[in-house]
Design a protein around this motif. Structure first.
Motif, short mmCIF file in Angstrom:
data_model
loop_
_atom_site.label_atom_id
_atom_site.label_comp_id
_atom_site.label_asym_id
_atom_site.label_seq_id
_atom_site.Cartn_x
_atom_site.Cartn_y
_atom_site.Cartn_z
N PHE A 61 36.51 37.77 51.89
CA PHE A 61 37.90 37.91 51.49
C PHE A 61 38.36 36.63 50.78
O PHE A 61 38.07 35.54 51.22
CB PHE A 61 38.79 38.17 52.70
N ASP A 63 41.88 34.95 49.27
CA ASP A 63 43.32 34.98 49.09
C ASP A 63 43.66 34.14 47.86
O ASP A 63 43.16 33.03 47.71
CB ASP A 63 44.04 34.41 50.31
N PHE A 64 44.49 34.68 47.00
CA PHE A 64 44.88 33.94 45.79
C PHE A 64 46.41 33.98 45.65
O PHE A 64 47.02 35.03 45.73
CB PHE A 64 44.20 34.51 44.54
N PRO A 65 47.00 32.80 45.46
CA PRO A 65 48.46 32.76 45.26
C PRO A 65 48.80 33.00 43.79
O PRO A 65 48.05 32.64 42.89
CB PRO A 65 48.83 31.34 45.68
N TYR A 73 53.62 34.70 45.76
CA TYR A 73 53.04 35.79 46.54
C TYR A 73 51.56 35.50 46.76
O TYR A 73 50.96 34.71 46.04
CB TYR A 73 53.21 37.13 45.81
N ILE A 74 50.99 36.18 47.73
CA ILE A 74 49.57 36.04 48.04
C ILE A 74 48.90 37.41 47.85
O ILE A 74 49.36 38.41 48.39
CB ILE A 74 49.33 35.57 49.49
N GLY A 75 47.82 37.42 47.08
CA GLY A 75 47.01 38.62 46.91
C GLY A 75 45.68 38.43 47.64
O GLY A 75 45.27 37.31 47.90
N LYS A 76 45.03 39.53 47.95
CA LYS A 76 43.76 39.45 48.68
C LYS A 76 42.72 40.33 48.01
O LYS A 76 42.93 41.51 47.78
CB LYS A 76 43.94 39.89 50.12
N GLU A 78 38.67 41.66 48.18
CA GLU A 78 37.53 41.86 49.08
C GLU A 78 36.29 42.06 48.22
O GLU A 78 36.27 42.88 47.32
CB GLU A 78 37.75 43.08 49.97
N HIS A 87 43.39 44.38 47.69
CA HIS A 87 44.15 44.94 48.81
C HIS A 87 45.61 45.11 48.40
O HIS A 87 46.07 44.55 47.42
CB HIS A 87 44.03 44.04 50.03
N LEU A 89 49.29 44.83 47.61
CA LEU A 89 50.22 43.73 47.36
C LEU A 89 51.55 44.05 48.03
O LEU A 89 51.79 45.18 48.48
CB LEU A 89 50.43 43.54 45.86
N SER A 90 52.44 43.08 48.06
CA SER A 90 53.75 43.24 48.66
C SER A 90 54.49 44.42 48.03
O SER A 90 54.48 44.59 46.81
CB SER A 90 54.56 41.96 48.49
#
Length: 138
Positions: A61, A63-65, A73-76, A78, A87, A89-90
């Motif tokens: 995994f 995580d990228f800001p 925001y933070i995205g993920k 996989e 994954h 997003l908000s």
């Protein structure tokens, strides 16, 4: 008067079998390894991150800001078996989960898009090979 002869039935059966087999073998033949491939994250037509695409049987995994509308925001991502997926997003910035439903990508012609954020993820090769023909649209 016969509607279909035995030869007709054999021919139709052979065509069906060949069609079903080709559905499973063509994607395997077109698949390439993840060596030399990178995951490229673009936000509003600007490259924001590059990550190497790895071939591991365990999920990794990342995580990228990123900034959108003045907020962070933070995205993920996989990564598993030379494939990548984004994954959810908000809901604040991406009300529909279409980008998460797009699933896994592993080839340079595939893309994951998240709107209205204008975030898209592609895969690039270090040394792209020139193909003689395009087997998908020939």
């Amino acid at each position: 008067m016969k509607f279909m002869t035995t030869g007709d039935k054999i021919l139709i059966g052979a065509i069906l079998i060949i069609s079903i087999i080709s559905l499973f073998t063509i994607p395997l033949l077109l698949n390439t390894s993840a060596d030399g491939k990178h995951i490229v994250l673009n936000l509003d037509n600007e490259v924001i991150y590059r990550f190497p695409l790895t071939e591991s049987s365990e999920s990794e995994f990342i995580d990228f800001p990123f900034n959108f509308g003045g907020k962070e925001y933070i995205g993920k991502l996989e990564i598993k078996d030379g494939r990548v997926r984004l994954h959810r997003l908000s809901e604040e910035i991406s009300p529909l989960s279409i980008h998460a439903d797009m699933g896994w990508i592993s080839e340079t012609y595939q893309v994951i898009v998240s709107l209205p954020v204008k975030l898209y993820i592609t895969i690039e090769e270090d040394n792209p090979q020139q193909q003689e023909f395009d087997a998908i649209s020939y």
